[in-house]
Each structure stands twice: as C-alpha cells, then as structure tokens.
Scaffold this motif. Structure first.
Motif, PDB file in Angstrom:
ATOM      1  N   MET A 126      -4.546  13.050 -16.215  1.00  0.00           N
ATOM      2  CA  MET A 126      -3.899  13.074 -14.935  1.00  0.00           C
ATOM      3  C   MET A 126      -4.253  14.370 -14.212  1.00  0.00           C
ATOM      4  N   LYS A 127      -4.443  14.287 -12.944  1.00  0.00           N
ATOM      5  CA  LYS A 127      -4.754  15.479 -12.170  1.00  0.00           C
ATOM      6  C   LYS A 127      -3.530  16.377 -12.072  1.00  0.00           C
ATOM      7  N   LYS A 128      -3.777  17.649 -11.905  1.00  0.00           N
ATOM      8  CA  LYS A 128      -2.689  18.606 -11.748  1.00  0.00           C
ATOM      9  C   LYS A 128      -2.029  18.404 -10.383  1.00  0.00           C
ATOM     10  N   GLU A 129      -2.830  18.092  -9.356  1.00  0.00           N
ATOM     11  CA  GLU A 129      -2.309  17.866  -8.008  1.00  0.00           C
ATOM     12  C   GLU A 129      -2.938  16.613  -7.417  1.00  0.00           C
ATOM     13  N   TYR A 130      -2.179  15.920  -6.613  1.00  0.00           N
ATOM     14  CA  TYR A 130      -2.673  14.751  -5.898  1.00  0.00           C
ATOM     15  C   TYR A 130      -2.525  14.988  -4.405  1.00  0.00           C
ATOM     16  N   ASP A 131      -3.430  14.442  -3.613  1.00  0.00           N
ATOM     17  CA  ASP A 131      -3.413  14.619  -2.169  1.00  0.00           C
ATOM     18  C   ASP A 131      -2.737  13.414  -1.517  1.00  0.00           C
ATOM     19  N   PHE A 132      -1.526  13.620  -1.015  1.00  0.00           N
ATOM     20  CA  PHE A 132      -0.780  12.562  -0.338  1.00  0.00           C
ATOM     21  C   PHE A 132      -0.776  12.757   1.177  1.00  0.00           C
ATOM     22  N   SER A 133      -1.649  13.607   1.682  1.00  0.00           N
ATOM     23  CA  SER A 133      -1.645  13.936   3.110  1.00  0.00           C
ATOM     24  C   SER A 133      -1.937  12.719   3.993  1.00  0.00           C
ATOM     25  N   LYS A 134      -2.634  11.727   3.470  1.00  0.00           N
ATOM     26  CA  LYS A 134      -2.941  10.533   4.264  1.00  0.00           C
ATOM     27  C   LYS A 134      -2.039   9.351   3.885  1.00  0.00           C
ATOM     28  N   GLY A 135      -1.044   9.626   3.084  1.00  0.00           N
ATOM     29  CA  GLY A 135      -0.117   8.582   2.661  1.00  0.00           C
ATOM     30  C   GLY A 135       0.840   8.212   3.787  1.00  0.00           C
ATOM     31  N   ILE A 136       1.364   6.998   3.737  1.00  0.00           N
ATOM     32  CA  ILE A 136       2.320   6.522   4.730  1.00  0.00           C
ATOM     33  C   ILE A 136       3.646   6.262   4.021  1.00  0.00           C
ATOM     34  N   ARG A 137       4.672   7.010   4.414  1.00  0.00           N
ATOM     35  CA  ARG A 137       5.989   6.873   3.796  1.00  0.00           C
ATOM     36  C   ARG A 137       6.582   5.500   4.140  1.00  0.00           C
ATOM     37  N   GLY A 138       7.083   4.808   3.124  1.00  0.00           N
ATOM     38  CA  GLY A 138       7.752   3.525   3.313  1.00  0.00           C
ATOM     39  C   GLY A 138       6.829   2.356   3.602  1.00  0.00           C
ATOM     40  N   LYS A 139       5.557   2.505   3.342  1.00  0.00           N
ATOM     41  CA  LYS A 139       4.587   1.448   3.658  1.00  0.00           C
ATOM     42  C   LYS A 139       4.944   0.112   2.990  1.00  0.00           C
ATOM     43  N   PHE A 140       5.432   0.161   1.790  1.00  0.00           N
ATOM     44  CA  PHE A 140       5.739  -1.060   1.052  1.00  0.00           C
ATOM     45  C   PHE A 140       7.235  -1.329   0.947  1.00  0.00           C
ATOM     46  N   TYR A 141       8.056  -0.550   1.637  1.00  0.00           N
ATOM     47  CA  TYR A 141       9.507  -0.720   1.601  1.00  0.00           C
ATOM     48  C   TYR A 141       9.916  -1.920   2.442  1.00  0.00           C
ATOM     49  N   SER A 142      10.792  -2.730   1.910  1.00  0.00           N
ATOM     50  CA  SER A 142      11.343  -3.860   2.649  1.00  0.00           C
ATOM     51  C   SER A 142      12.836  -3.921   2.358  1.00  0.00           C
ATOM     52  N   PRO A 143      13.670  -3.724   3.372  1.00  0.00           N
ATOM     53  CA  PRO A 143      15.116  -3.722   3.125  1.00  0.00           C
ATOM     54  C   PRO A 143      15.653  -5.079   2.670  1.00  0.00           C
ATOM     55  N   ASP A 144      14.917  -6.149   2.945  1.00  0.00           N
ATOM     56  CA  ASP A 144      15.364  -7.490   2.559  1.00  0.00           C
ATOM     57  C   ASP A 144      14.819  -7.948   1.218  1.00  0.00           C
ATOM     58  N   ALA A 145      14.093  -7.083   0.533  1.00  0.00           N
ATOM     59  CA  ALA A 145      13.481  -7.459  -0.740  1.00  0.00           C
ATOM     60  C   ALA A 145      14.558  -7.752  -1.780  1.00  0.00           C
ATOM     61  N   ARG A 146      14.305  -8.754  -2.600  1.00  0.00           N
ATOM     62  CA  ARG A 146      15.214  -9.096  -3.701  1.00  0.00           C
ATOM     63  C   ARG A 146      14.502  -8.831  -5.010  1.00  0.00           C
ATOM     64  N   PHE A 147      15.236  -8.289  -5.942  1.00  0.00           N
ATOM     65  CA  PHE A 147      14.689  -8.003  -7.254  1.00  0.00           C
ATOM     66  C   PHE A 147      15.296  -8.992  -8.235  1.00  0.00           C
ATOM     67  N   ASN A 148      14.472  -9.851  -8.809  1.00  0.00           N
ATOM     68  CA  ASN A 148      14.948 -10.833  -9.779  1.00  0.00           C
ATOM     69  C   ASN A 148      14.720 -10.300 -11.186  1.00  0.00           C
ATOM     70  N   LEU A 149      15.810 -10.139 -11.896  1.00  0.00           N
ATOM     71  CA  LEU A 149      15.718  -9.646 -13.258  1.00  0.00           C
ATOM     72  C   LEU A 149      15.229 -10.746 -14.194  1.00  0.00           C
ATOM     73  N   PRO A 150      14.361 -10.415 -15.119  1.00  0.00           N
ATOM     74  CA  PRO A 150      13.945 -11.427 -16.097  1.00  0.00           C
ATOM     75  C   PRO A 150      15.092 -11.692 -17.068  1.00  0.00           C
ATOM     76  N   ILE A 151      15.217 -12.925 -17.458  1.00  0.00           N
ATOM     77  CA  ILE A 151      16.242 -13.308 -18.432  1.00  0.00           C
ATOM     78  C   ILE A 151      15.517 -13.860 -19.643  1.00  0.00           C
ATOM     79  N   TYR A 152      15.811 -13.308 -20.800  1.00  0.00           N
ATOM     80  CA  TYR A 152      15.135 -13.705 -22.030  1.00  0.00           C
ATOM     81  C   TYR A 152      16.058 -14.592 -22.858  1.00  0.00           C
ATOM     82  N   LEU A 153      15.614 -15.810 -23.107  1.00  0.00           N
ATOM     83  CA  LEU A 153      16.393 -16.755 -23.892  1.00  0.00           C
ATOM     84  C   LEU A 153      15.948 -16.711 -25.346  1.00  0.00           C
TER      85      LEU A 153
END
Length: 71
Positions: A1-28
């Motif tokens: 792993m690099k000691k430092e990463y360059d996030f200067s061109k990153g976009i905050r919240g690019k993949f954020y969706s307030p309506d997203a649902r997280f479905n938990l896996p259920i193991y039978l």
C-alpha cells in the motif's frame, strides 16, 4: 500500500444515494434451505419470495397472538 494517496481529483459523495437500501444476507441452515428450495420449486416460486411469504404468515400469527393477549 502506498504511504500517501492523491484524492485531489476525487468527487465527494459521487456514489452516495440517500434512497439506497442495504439488504442483509440471511444464512439458513442447510436442512431449512433445502426444504425452502424444494417448496419453492413445487410452487414455481423464487426462493426469496417463498421465504418472504412464510415470514409474512409468521408475522400475522404473532400479531394475532399479541392482539389476543391484550383482550
């Protein structure tokens, strides 16, 4: 792993969706999973739909029992 990463061109919240649902896996447990798969196959249903239908019925029974206790 690099000691430092360059996030200067990153976009905050690019993949954020307030309506997203997280479905938990259920193991039978294997025996239960096999039973559900066979039952779903007999009824030509998806396994997930079969599990949901069974859980809805259990929910109705529990709600009815709780209602009777309040009487």
């Amino acid at each position: 792993m690099k000691k430092e990463y360059d996030f200067s061109k990153g976009i905050r919240g690019k993949f954020y969706s307030p309506d997203a649902r997280f479905n938990l896996p259920i193991y039978l447990e294997p025996e239960i999973a096999e039973f559900i798969e066979k039952l779903a196959s007999l009824k030509n249903m998806d396994t997930s739909q079969m599990v949901n239908d069974l859980l809805k019925k259990d929910k109705e029974i529990i709600e009815y029992a709780n209602h009777l206790q309040k009487l």
